[in-house]
Design an enzyme around this catalytic site. Structure first.
Site, PDB file in Angstrom:
ATOM      1  N   ARG A 139       0.819  -1.227   0.000  1.00  0.00           N
ATOM      2  CA  ARG A 139       0.000   0.000   0.000  1.00  0.00           C
ATOM      3  C   ARG A 139       0.848   1.270   0.000  1.00  0.00           C
ATOM      4  O   ARG A 139       0.421   2.323   0.453  1.00  0.00           O
ATOM      5  CB  ARG A 139      -0.972   0.022   1.183  1.00  0.00           C
ATOM      6  CG  ARG A 139      -1.984  -1.099   1.123  1.00  0.00           C
ATOM      7  CD  ARG A 139      -3.267  -0.759   1.835  1.00  0.00           C
ATOM      8  NE  ARG A 139      -4.249  -1.798   1.616  1.00  0.00           N
ATOM      9  CZ  ARG A 139      -4.392  -2.864   2.365  1.00  0.00           C
ATOM     10  NH1 ARG A 139      -3.611  -3.029   3.419  1.00  0.00           N
ATOM     11  NH2 ARG A 139      -5.301  -3.759   2.086  1.00  0.00           N
ATOM     12  N   LYS A 161       3.602  11.868 -10.873  1.00  0.00           N
ATOM     13  CA  LYS A 161       2.737  11.097 -11.771  1.00  0.00           C
ATOM     14  C   LYS A 161       3.392   9.746 -12.044  1.00  0.00           C
ATOM     15  O   LYS A 161       4.570   9.686 -12.373  1.00  0.00           O
ATOM     16  CB  LYS A 161       2.535  11.821 -13.098  1.00  0.00           C
ATOM     17  CG  LYS A 161       1.456  12.880 -13.069  1.00  0.00           C
ATOM     18  CD  LYS A 161       1.173  13.359 -14.476  1.00  0.00           C
ATOM     19  CE  LYS A 161       0.139  14.471 -14.476  1.00  0.00           C
ATOM     20  NZ  LYS A 161      -0.060  15.041 -15.823  1.00  0.00           N
ATOM     21  N   GLU A 203      10.740  19.804 -23.849  1.00  0.00           N
ATOM     22  CA  GLU A 203       9.943  19.882 -22.607  1.00  0.00           C
ATOM     23  C   GLU A 203      10.487  20.966 -21.668  1.00  0.00           C
ATOM     24  O   GLU A 203       9.740  21.543 -20.886  1.00  0.00           O
ATOM     25  CB  GLU A 203       9.908  18.529 -21.891  1.00  0.00           C
ATOM     26  CG  GLU A 203       9.214  17.413 -22.670  1.00  0.00           C
ATOM     27  CD  GLU A 203       7.685  17.435 -22.593  1.00  0.00           C
ATOM     28  OE1 GLU A 203       7.099  18.424 -22.101  1.00  0.00           O
ATOM     29  OE2 GLU A 203       7.076  16.446 -23.051  1.00  0.00           O
ATOM     30  N   LYS A 245       8.416  23.679 -12.680  1.00  0.00           N
ATOM     31  CA  LYS A 245       7.532  22.536 -12.438  1.00  0.00           C
ATOM     32  C   LYS A 245       7.153  22.453 -10.955  1.00  0.00           C
ATOM     33  O   LYS A 245       5.994  22.197 -10.606  1.00  0.00           O
ATOM     34  CB  LYS A 245       8.218  21.240 -12.880  1.00  0.00           C
ATOM     35  CG  LYS A 245       7.427  19.994 -12.534  1.00  0.00           C
ATOM     36  CD  LYS A 245       6.857  19.321 -13.726  1.00  0.00           C
ATOM     37  CE  LYS A 245       5.944  18.169 -13.350  1.00  0.00           C
ATOM     38  NZ  LYS A 245       6.067  17.023 -14.223  1.00  0.00           N
ATOM     39  N   GLU A 255      -3.594  18.073 -10.845  1.00  0.00           N
ATOM     40  CA  GLU A 255      -3.974  18.551 -12.175  1.00  0.00           C
ATOM     41  C   GLU A 255      -5.466  18.866 -12.304  1.00  0.00           C
ATOM     42  O   GLU A 255      -6.159  18.343 -13.175  1.00  0.00           O
ATOM     43  CB  GLU A 255      -3.554  17.523 -13.241  1.00  0.00           C
ATOM     44  CG  GLU A 255      -3.504  18.131 -14.631  1.00  0.00           C
ATOM     45  CD  GLU A 255      -2.907  17.196 -15.689  1.00  0.00           C
ATOM     46  OE1 GLU A 255      -1.789  16.701 -15.463  1.00  0.00           O
ATOM     47  OE2 GLU A 255      -3.563  16.984 -16.700  1.00  0.00           O
ATOM     48  N   ARG A 259      -1.749  22.820 -13.309  1.00  0.00           N
ATOM     49  CA  ARG A 259      -0.870  21.751 -13.821  1.00  0.00           C
ATOM     50  C   ARG A 259      -1.208  21.393 -15.265  1.00  0.00           C
ATOM     51  O   ARG A 259      -0.363  20.876 -15.997  1.00  0.00           O
ATOM     52  CB  ARG A 259      -0.932  20.527 -12.894  1.00  0.00           C
ATOM     53  CG  ARG A 259       0.137  19.497 -13.238  1.00  0.00           C
ATOM     54  CD  ARG A 259       0.404  18.514 -12.125  1.00  0.00           C
ATOM     55  NE  ARG A 259       1.366  17.522 -12.538  1.00  0.00           N
ATOM     56  CZ  ARG A 259       1.949  16.645 -11.739  1.00  0.00           C
ATOM     57  NH1 ARG A 259       1.668  16.665 -10.443  1.00  0.00           N
ATOM     58  NH2 ARG A 259       2.809  15.759 -12.194  1.00  0.00           N
ATOM     59  N   ASN A 263       0.567  20.720 -20.223  1.00  0.00           N
ATOM     60  CA  ASN A 263       0.158  20.003 -21.439  1.00  0.00           C
ATOM     61  C   ASN A 263       0.233  20.886 -22.676  1.00  0.00           C
ATOM     62  O   ASN A 263      -0.293  20.504 -23.728  1.00  0.00           O
ATOM     63  CB  ASN A 263      -1.267  19.455 -21.271  1.00  0.00           C
ATOM     64  CG  ASN A 263      -1.323  18.386 -20.199  1.00  0.00           C
ATOM     65  OD1 ASN A 263      -0.384  17.598 -20.061  1.00  0.00           O
ATOM     66  ND2 ASN A 263      -2.395  18.363 -19.423  1.00  0.00           N
ATOM     67  N   HIS A 266       0.609  19.288 -25.997  1.00  0.00           N
ATOM     68  CA  HIS A 266       0.470  17.843 -25.827  1.00  0.00           C
ATOM     69  C   HIS A 266      -0.806  17.272 -26.450  1.00  0.00           C
ATOM     70  O   HIS A 266      -0.830  16.098 -26.810  1.00  0.00           O
ATOM     71  CB  HIS A 266       0.548  17.464 -24.343  1.00  0.00           C
ATOM     72  CG  HIS A 266       1.964  17.440 -23.822  1.00  0.00           C
ATOM     73  ND1 HIS A 266       2.760  18.559 -23.787  1.00  0.00           N
ATOM     74  CD2 HIS A 266       2.733  16.432 -23.338  1.00  0.00           C
ATOM     75  CE1 HIS A 266       3.953  18.248 -23.290  1.00  0.00           C
ATOM     76  NE2 HIS A 266       3.953  16.955 -23.016  1.00  0.00           N
ATOM     77  N   HIS A 270       0.214  14.506 -28.782  1.00  0.00           N
ATOM     78  CA  HIS A 270      -0.146  13.104 -28.553  1.00  0.00           C
ATOM     79  C   HIS A 270      -0.852  12.519 -29.762  1.00  0.00           C
ATOM     80  O   HIS A 270      -0.672  11.339 -30.091  1.00  0.00           O
ATOM     81  CB  HIS A 270      -1.053  12.975 -27.322  1.00  0.00           C
ATOM     82  CG  HIS A 270      -0.288  12.950 -26.025  1.00  0.00           C
ATOM     83  ND1 HIS A 270      -0.847  13.293 -24.809  1.00  0.00           N
ATOM     84  CD2 HIS A 270       0.990  12.626 -25.756  1.00  0.00           C
ATOM     85  CE1 HIS A 270       0.063  13.184 -23.864  1.00  0.00           C
ATOM     86  NE2 HIS A 270       1.180  12.783 -24.406  1.00  0.00           N
ATOM     87  N   HIS A 284       8.659  11.326 -28.328  1.00  0.00           N
ATOM     88  CA  HIS A 284       7.632  12.101 -27.626  1.00  0.00           C
ATOM     89  C   HIS A 284       7.934  13.613 -27.683  1.00  0.00           C
ATOM     90  O   HIS A 284       7.061  14.411 -28.034  1.00  0.00           O
ATOM     91  CB  HIS A 284       7.511  11.631 -26.181  1.00  0.00           C
ATOM     92  CG  HIS A 284       6.597  12.477 -25.360  1.00  0.00           C
ATOM     93  ND1 HIS A 284       5.236  12.466 -25.518  1.00  0.00           N
ATOM     94  CD2 HIS A 284       6.858  13.402 -24.394  1.00  0.00           C
ATOM     95  CE1 HIS A 284       4.686  13.338 -24.689  1.00  0.00           C
ATOM     96  NE2 HIS A 284       5.648  13.912 -23.992  1.00  0.00           N
TER      97      HIS A 284
END
Ligand code: GLY
Length: 390
Positions: A139, A161, A203, A245, A255, A259, A263, A266, A270, A284
């Site tokens: 956990r 993340k 990035e 960041k 997010e 946050r 993106n 993105h 993507h 990427h």
């Protein structure tokens, strides 16, 4: 959201040996990102006081293990608490349910306890998978990120993340699980292939474009020094990105607001990346460069910025040596607008059936928009692609 962090090397606390510590302020779960050359071989100094009497394990991939595992294992041997190393195949395919379950079982077999630490040594794939495993084994156990790619140092290792890919898409299953320490050893970037380094640079540039115009101006002046791995330029690139960041994550850990600005580029990126098949054809960061250029072009069409601003951004990415347009993706065929819009509709940033786009009112002035209709995006992409079906 602008805060100028590009004047000094970073806004972090200087450490005696030239490294800096940038705090990620999350109350009881706050942690430092240490940035400097040569930190890997001294990992025991930073990890020892987080470990107590518990054990740690290392998760890495075959490529990174060849280059960087030995100094880390030597450092951890000084602590006498290293319970094992798991070396996984490199690449996105490793971020799977299968790899996750065998990694969790291996962690339990090593005797990793609740107070133990998982050390992720690698790029975004290893950080995401090892972090996910650390968040669910017993956990939740402790987690340290030692990012070895530029993309991981400037972005993915910070903010908690974690996740894996499924047939339905990338990163659709995962958790938020903050590390207790990030060690960004900038000397490790020397061994990265040039193409991967440039993709990671995108990035970092994103932080300037979304909220720090002065940093973007610094990049325009200094990208050659960064690409030449000048140590001071690299430290500033990583430090300024991490400070940006950290500030965003401290404001919006999960997010629901700011946050989302990360993106930028993105949603378009993507879609192009998925169309290109998540392969060496388009990395990427390269897809994000195309996505950022598309986002700035769309903002020009929407009357939010002058065309010269979109041209300035595309000119910078072209100078750095990353693709700036879908036509730059190698291969004979190009997608049509409908295909890209359909992929965008499956993106996890879609809420209530509406596309979430990050738009700009200038360099460093990004905002979240759900007001642009799918038809507008389709027609914009059709014009970009010279698509006669528009
Ligand atoms: N890489 C985007 C984020 O961490 O939110």
């Amino acid at each position: 959201m602008t805060a100028d962090r590009s004047r000094g090397a970073t806004s972090g606390t200087p450490l005696p040996d030239g490294a800096v510590a940038i705090p990620v302020d999350l109350g009881a779960r706050s942690y430092d990102v240490l940035i400097g050359a040569g930190l890997l071989a001294r990992a025991n100094e930073f990890i020892g006081n987080r470990l107590g009497a518990a054990k740690c394990v290392i998760v890495t991939d075959e490529n990174v293990a060849q280059r960087h595992l030995a100094p880390l294992e030597t450092a951890l041997q000084r602590l006498g608490r290293h319970a094992g190393t798991r070396i996984l195949p490199p690449g996105e395919a490793t971020k799977s349910f299968g790899a996750l379950s065998s990694l969790c079982e291996w962690m339990l077999e090593t005797g990793l306890e609740r107070g133990g630490l998982v050390i992720a040594l690698g790029g975004g794939v290893i950080g995401d998978l090892a972090g996910f495993a650390a968040s669910i084994v017993r956990r939740g156990v402790g987690f340290v990120q030692i990012p070895t790619s530029l993309l991981a140092q400037v972005d993915s290792s910070v903010g908690g993340k974690t996740g894996i890919n499924t047939p339905q898409g990338k990163n659709l299953v995962g958790t938020f699980h903050q590390p207790s320490l990030v060690l960004a050893d900038t000397a490790l970037l020397a061994t990265l292939p040039a193409r991967e380094f440039r993709a990671g640079y995108v990035e970092a540039a994103k932080f300037g474009l979304l909220g720090d115009a002065q940093f973007f101006g610094w990049l325009e002046q200094n990208y050659r020094a960064v690409l030449a791995h000048d140590p001071a330029a690299l430290a500033r690139l990583v430090g300024t990105s991490v400070a940006g960041k950290a500030a965003i994550v401290a404001r919006d850990e999960t997010e629901t607001g700011d946050r989302m600005l990360l993106n930028l580029g993105h949603t378009f990126g993507h879609a192009v990346e998925a169309w290109a098949g998540y392969s060496q054809r388009l990395l990427h960061g390269e897809a994000v460069a195309i996505g950022i250029c598309l986002a700035f072009e769309l903002c020009t069409e929407l009357g939010l910025i002058d065309a010269a601003i979109a041209q300035r951004v595309a000119a910078h990415f072209a100078a750095v040596g990353v693709p700036t347009h879908i036509a730059d993706v190698p291969g004979a065929e190009t997608p049509d607008a409908a295909t890209l819009v359909k992929i965008m509709g499956q993106d996890k940033k879609v809420r209530d059936g509406k596309l979430t786009l990050i738009l700009v009112r200038g360099i460093g002035k990004a905002f979240v928009s759900r007001d642009v209709s799918t038809e507008t995006v389709h027609d914009f992409l059709a014009r970009q692609l010279g698509d006669k079906s528009a």
